[in-house]
Design a protein around this motif. Structure first.
Motif, PDB file in Angstrom:
ATOM      1  N   ASP A 276       0.821  -1.200   0.000  1.00  9.19           N
ATOM      2  CA  ASP A 276       0.000   0.000   0.000  1.00  9.19           C
ATOM      3  C   ASP A 276       0.861   1.258   0.000  1.00  9.19           C
ATOM      4  O   ASP A 276       2.071   1.196  -0.098  1.00  9.19           O
ATOM      5  CB  ASP A 276      -0.986  -0.017   1.181  1.00  9.19           C
ATOM      6  CG  ASP A 276      -0.283   0.039   2.525  1.00  9.19           C
ATOM      7  OD1 ASP A 276       0.882   0.455   2.577  1.00  9.19           O
ATOM      8  OD2 ASP A 276      -0.912  -0.337   3.524  1.00  9.19           O
ATOM      9  N   ALA A 277       0.223   2.406   0.127  1.00  9.56           N
ATOM     10  CA  ALA A 277       0.938   3.679   0.031  1.00  9.56           C
ATOM     11  C   ALA A 277       1.989   3.849   1.120  1.00  9.56           C
ATOM     12  O   ALA A 277       2.933   4.596   0.967  1.00  9.56           O
ATOM     13  CB  ALA A 277      -0.066   4.828   0.080  1.00  9.56           C
ATOM     14  N   SER A 278       1.836   3.153   2.254  1.00 15.17           N
ATOM     15  CA  SER A 278       2.812   3.269   3.328  1.00 15.17           C
ATOM     16  C   SER A 278       4.037   2.396   3.085  1.00 15.17           C
ATOM     17  O   SER A 278       4.983   2.425   3.859  1.00 15.17           O
ATOM     18  CB  SER A 278       2.167   2.877   4.663  1.00 15.17           C
ATOM     19  OG  SER A 278       1.856   1.497   4.665  1.00 15.17           O
ATOM     20  N   GLY A 279       4.017   1.612   2.019  1.00 14.49           N
ATOM     21  CA  GLY A 279       5.154   0.765   1.692  1.00 14.49           C
ATOM     22  C   GLY A 279       5.119  -0.589   2.377  1.00 14.49           C
ATOM     23  O   GLY A 279       6.097  -1.320   2.351  1.00 14.49           O
ATOM     24  N   ASP A 280       3.983  -0.920   3.008  1.00 14.36           N
ATOM     25  CA  ASP A 280       3.867  -2.230   3.646  1.00 14.36           C
ATOM     26  C   ASP A 280       3.939  -3.325   2.594  1.00 14.36           C
ATOM     27  O   ASP A 280       3.367  -3.199   1.512  1.00 14.36           O
ATOM     28  CB  ASP A 280       2.545  -2.345   4.408  1.00 14.36           C
ATOM     29  CG  ASP A 280       2.515  -1.486   5.658  1.00 14.36           C
ATOM     30  OD1 ASP A 280       3.603  -1.119   6.145  1.00 14.36           O
ATOM     31  OD2 ASP A 280       1.416  -1.194   6.137  1.00 14.36           O
TER      32      ASP A 280
ATOM     33  N   ALA B 249      -6.861  -6.400   1.364  1.00 13.44           N
ATOM     34  CA  ALA B 249      -5.951  -5.778   2.323  1.00 13.44           C
ATOM     35  C   ALA B 249      -5.057  -6.826   2.990  1.00 13.44           C
ATOM     36  O   ALA B 249      -3.949  -6.521   3.416  1.00 13.44           O
ATOM     37  CB  ALA B 249      -6.741  -5.016   3.372  1.00 13.44           C
ATOM     38  N   ALA B 250      -5.529  -8.065   3.062  1.00 11.97           N
ATOM     39  CA  ALA B 250      -4.751  -9.154   3.683  1.00 11.97           C
ATOM     40  C   ALA B 250      -3.638  -9.661   2.781  1.00 11.97           C
ATOM     41  O   ALA B 250      -2.704 -10.302   3.245  1.00 11.97           O
ATOM     42  CB  ALA B 250      -5.674 -10.308   4.053  1.00 11.97           C
TER      43      ALA B 250
END
Length: 72
Positions: free
Chosen positions: A4-8, A52-53
């Motif tokens: 995602d945008a946070s780089g996770d 998301a998972a």
């Protein structure tokens, strides 16, 4: 799609829920796994869903690993 945008990191899960690897990037009709010295990849046709998972495959993890080893 590489997380995602946070780089996770985005896990790649077999249809059995077992971790196959972490998504690095999409490259043409292949999904590349992160930290793979041999550039292991799977065909995008193996993707069942994305949430998301993580990215869920339509094949179990052991079959995905065998396919990645053969095709990578």
């Amino acid at each position: 799609m590489a997380g995602d945008a946070s780089g996770d990191p985005m896990p790649i899960l077999g249809s059995d829920g077992t971790l196959v690897g972490i998504l690095d990037r999409l490259e043409g009709d292949r999904i590349r796994l992160r930290s793979s010295p041999r550039g292991i990849s799977l065909p995008v046709t193996a993707i069942a869903s994305v949430s998301a998972a993580g990215l869920r495959l339509n094949i179990p993890a052991d079959r995905a690993r065998a396919l990645a080893a053969r095709d990578g």
